[in-house]
Design a protein around this motif. Structure first.
Motif, PDB file in Angstrom:
ATOM      1  N   THR A 249       1.057  -1.177  -0.107  1.00 47.01           N
ATOM      2  CA  THR A 249       0.202   0.391  -0.089  1.00 47.01           C
ATOM      3  C   THR A 249       0.757   1.388   0.147  1.00 47.01           C
ATOM      4  OG1 THR A 249      -1.743  -0.987   1.163  1.00 47.01           O
ATOM      5  CG2 THR A 249      -1.929   1.654   1.427  1.00 47.01           C
ATOM      6  N   SER A 250       0.840   2.678  -0.915  1.00 47.89           N
ATOM      7  CA  SER A 250       0.872   3.230  -0.685  1.00 47.89           C
ATOM      8  C   SER A 250      -0.129   4.360  -0.911  1.00 47.89           C
ATOM      9  CB  SER A 250       2.124   3.884  -1.789  1.00 47.89           C
ATOM     10  OG  SER A 250       1.688   3.841  -3.827  1.00 47.89           O
ATOM     11  N   SER A 251       0.671   5.607  -0.574  1.00 52.49           N
ATOM     12  CA  SER A 251      -0.508   6.822  -0.717  1.00 52.49           C
ATOM     13  C   SER A 251      -0.829   7.055  -1.831  1.00 52.49           C
ATOM     14  CB  SER A 251       0.621   7.902  -0.299  1.00 52.49           C
ATOM     15  OG  SER A 251       0.922   8.413  -0.689  1.00 52.49           O
ATOM     16  N   GLU A 252      -0.195   6.376  -2.846  1.00 50.04           N
ATOM     17  CA  GLU A 252      -0.948   6.844  -4.765  1.00 50.04           C
ATOM     18  C   GLU A 252      -2.392   5.909  -4.572  1.00 50.04           C
ATOM     19  OE1 GLU A 252       2.407   5.214  -5.058  1.00 50.04           O
ATOM     20  OE2 GLU A 252       2.896   7.155  -4.001  1.00 50.04           O
ATOM     21  N   HIS A 253      -2.238   5.024  -3.724  1.00 49.97           N
ATOM     22  CA  HIS A 253      -3.744   4.247  -3.856  1.00 49.97           C
ATOM     23  C   HIS A 253      -4.715   5.314  -2.735  1.00 49.97           C
ATOM     24  CE1 HIS A 253      -0.413   1.937  -5.699  1.00 49.97           C
ATOM     25  NE2 HIS A 253      -1.361   1.675  -5.648  1.00 49.97           N
ATOM     26  N   ILE A 254      -4.941   6.084  -1.856  1.00 52.79           N
ATOM     27  CA  ILE A 254      -5.245   5.966  -1.360  1.00 52.79           C
ATOM     28  C   ILE A 254      -6.600   7.421  -1.728  1.00 52.79           C
ATOM     29  CG2 ILE A 254      -5.967   7.350   0.987  1.00 52.79           C
ATOM     30  CD1 ILE A 254      -5.243   4.301   1.361  1.00 52.79           C
ATOM     31  N   THR A 255      -7.496   7.585  -1.734  1.00 57.21           N
ATOM     32  CA  THR A 255      -8.888   8.361  -1.958  1.00 57.21           C
ATOM     33  C   THR A 255      -9.447   9.254   0.114  1.00 57.21           C
ATOM     34  OG1 THR A 255      -9.038   7.308  -3.584  1.00 57.21           O
ATOM     35  CG2 THR A 255     -10.402   9.066  -2.987  1.00 57.21           C
TER      36      THR A 255
ATOM     37  N   LEU B  93     -11.460   2.756  14.224  1.00 60.12           N
ATOM     38  CA  LEU B  93     -10.672   3.001  13.717  1.00 60.12           C
ATOM     39  C   LEU B  93      -9.421   3.554  15.123  1.00 60.12           C
ATOM     40  CD1 LEU B  93     -10.643   3.574   9.898  1.00 60.12           C
ATOM     41  CD2 LEU B  93      -9.142   1.919  11.080  1.00 60.12           C
ATOM     42  N   ASN B  94     -11.003   4.827  15.506  1.00 56.59           N
ATOM     43  CA  ASN B  94     -10.400   5.276  16.589  1.00 56.59           C
ATOM     44  C   ASN B  94     -10.229   4.685  18.134  1.00 56.59           C
ATOM     45  OD1 ASN B  94      -9.854   8.553  16.619  1.00 56.59           O
ATOM     46  ND2 ASN B  94     -11.481   8.159  14.993  1.00 56.59           N
TER      47      ASN B  94
ATOM     48  N   ASN C 203     -12.222   1.735  -1.995  1.00 59.84           N
ATOM     49  CA  ASN C 203     -13.624   1.849  -1.862  1.00 59.84           C
ATOM     50  C   ASN C 203     -13.229   1.131  -0.126  1.00 59.84           C
ATOM     51  OD1 ASN C 203     -14.429   3.235  -3.285  1.00 59.84           O
ATOM     52  ND2 ASN C 203     -14.905   1.528  -5.026  1.00 59.84           N
ATOM     53  N   THR C 204     -12.259   0.993   1.273  1.00 58.10           N
ATOM     54  CA  THR C 204     -12.647   0.611   2.235  1.00 58.10           C
ATOM     55  C   THR C 204     -11.877   1.415   2.836  1.00 58.10           C
ATOM     56  OG1 THR C 204     -13.117  -1.819   1.379  1.00 58.10           O
ATOM     57  CG2 THR C 204     -11.977  -1.275   4.018  1.00 58.10           C
ATOM     58  N   PRO C 205     -12.854   2.106   4.086  1.00 66.39           N
ATOM     59  CA  PRO C 205     -12.254   3.226   5.040  1.00 66.39           C
ATOM     60  C   PRO C 205     -11.008   2.601   5.634  1.00 66.39           C
ATOM     61  CG  PRO C 205     -14.108   3.055   5.426  1.00 66.39           C
ATOM     62  CD  PRO C 205     -13.351   1.647   4.267  1.00 66.39           C
ATOM     63  N   VAL C 206     -10.059   3.487   5.916  1.00 69.98           N
ATOM     64  CA  VAL C 206      -8.746   2.676   6.714  1.00 69.98           C
ATOM     65  C   VAL C 206      -7.712   3.809   7.037  1.00 69.98           C
ATOM     66  CG1 VAL C 206      -7.845   0.601   4.317  1.00 69.98           C
ATOM     67  CG2 VAL C 206      -7.041   3.621   4.512  1.00 69.98           C
ATOM     68  N   GLY C 207      -8.883   5.043   7.401  1.00 64.40           N
ATOM     69  CA  GLY C 207      -8.257   5.888   8.012  1.00 64.40           C
ATOM     70  C   GLY C 207      -9.185   7.199   8.209  1.00 64.40           C
TER      71      GLY C 207
ATOM     72  N   GLU D  20      -3.106  -2.055   9.803  1.00 63.68           N
ATOM     73  CA  GLU D  20      -2.386  -2.598   9.367  1.00 63.68           C
ATOM     74  C   GLU D  20      -2.042  -2.125   8.077  1.00 63.68           C
ATOM     75  OE1 GLU D  20      -5.680  -3.307   9.508  1.00 63.68           O
ATOM     76  OE2 GLU D  20      -5.619  -4.758  10.924  1.00 63.68           O
ATOM     77  N   ILE D  21      -1.908  -0.542   7.849  1.00 61.83           N
ATOM     78  CA  ILE D  21      -1.160   0.257   7.127  1.00 61.83           C
ATOM     79  C   ILE D  21      -0.531   1.523   7.714  1.00 61.83           C
ATOM     80  CG2 ILE D  21      -3.176  -0.346   5.342  1.00 61.83           C
ATOM     81  CD1 ILE D  21      -3.906   2.385   5.463  1.00 61.83           C
ATOM     82  N   HIS D  22      -0.122   1.120   8.986  1.00 58.87           N
ATOM     83  CA  HIS D  22       1.030   2.115   9.859  1.00 58.87           C
ATOM     84  C   HIS D  22       1.470   2.570   8.857  1.00 58.87           C
ATOM     85  CE1 HIS D  22      -1.636   2.172  14.117  1.00 58.87           C
ATOM     86  NE2 HIS D  22      -2.587   3.052  13.126  1.00 58.87           N
ATOM     87  N   GLY D  23       2.473   3.655   9.002  1.00 61.76           N
ATOM     88  CA  GLY D  23       3.504   4.029   8.629  1.00 61.76           C
ATOM     89  C   GLY D  23       3.363   4.431   6.834  1.00 61.76           C
TER      90      GLY D  23
END
Length: 160
Positions: free
Chosen positions: A4-10, A25-26, A65-69, A93-96
């Motif tokens: 995962t990289s930030s380019e795949h995040i919307t 998440l919180n 389309n899955t909330p990760v943050g 799972e995607i910290h950092g």
């Protein structure tokens, strides 16, 4: 998910369908290090009435389309600060992977759009990765603001 990289995040605005992810998440990070407090329940159980209906905003980071943050911008009344950056949570799972930085930038951009001049946040000194992120976003340490949280021992502000 290690690729995962930030380019795949919307980053998208909060919708009702993301309410459970906002809470989960919180709640995950809060319970990892501390305990849920009254103010946590107030914001996480009722984001629409507590945050959005009062002039705030919530950003949601999506991966496929899955909330990760998630991250909230809470309007502050009777304060020298316009808003509080709060309730930032990223899937363990995607910290950092830069998700927090993307969310923080999205929140600061929204704050500027809303005419904000000062943003406040509070955290705990044990959360060094979070403090490092906030400094990277431009926040500076401050002292002396009363907190409703038992766990808060470190406060920051940014002047936009």
């Amino acid at each position: 998910m290690s690729t995962t990289s930030s380019e795949h995040i919307t980053i998208v605005p909060f919708e009702e369908k993301y309410q459970q992810a906002f809470k989960d998440l919180n709640q995950w990070w809060i319970e990892q290090y501390f305990k849920m407090e009254k103010m946590d329940h107030k914001a996480l159980d009722n984001p629409k009435s507590y945050i959005l209906d009062n002039g705030g905003y919530i950003a949601v980071a999506l991966l496929a389309n899955t909330p990760v943050g998630v991250c909230a911008l809470i309007k502050m009344e009777n304060s020298k600060f316009d808003y509080e950056l709060a309730k930032m949570g990223v899937s363990p799972e995607i910290h950092g992977k830069g998700i927090g930085y993307l969310l923080g930038n999205a929140i600061l951009t929204k704050a500027k759009e809303l005419g904000a001049k000062t943003i406040f946040l509070e955290t705990h000194t044990s959360l060094q990765p979070a403090i490092h992120l906030y400094k990277k976003l431009g926040f500076k340490e401050i002292k002396g603001v009363e907190s409703p949280y038992e766990r808060s021992d470190y406060q920051m502000e940014i002047i936009l």
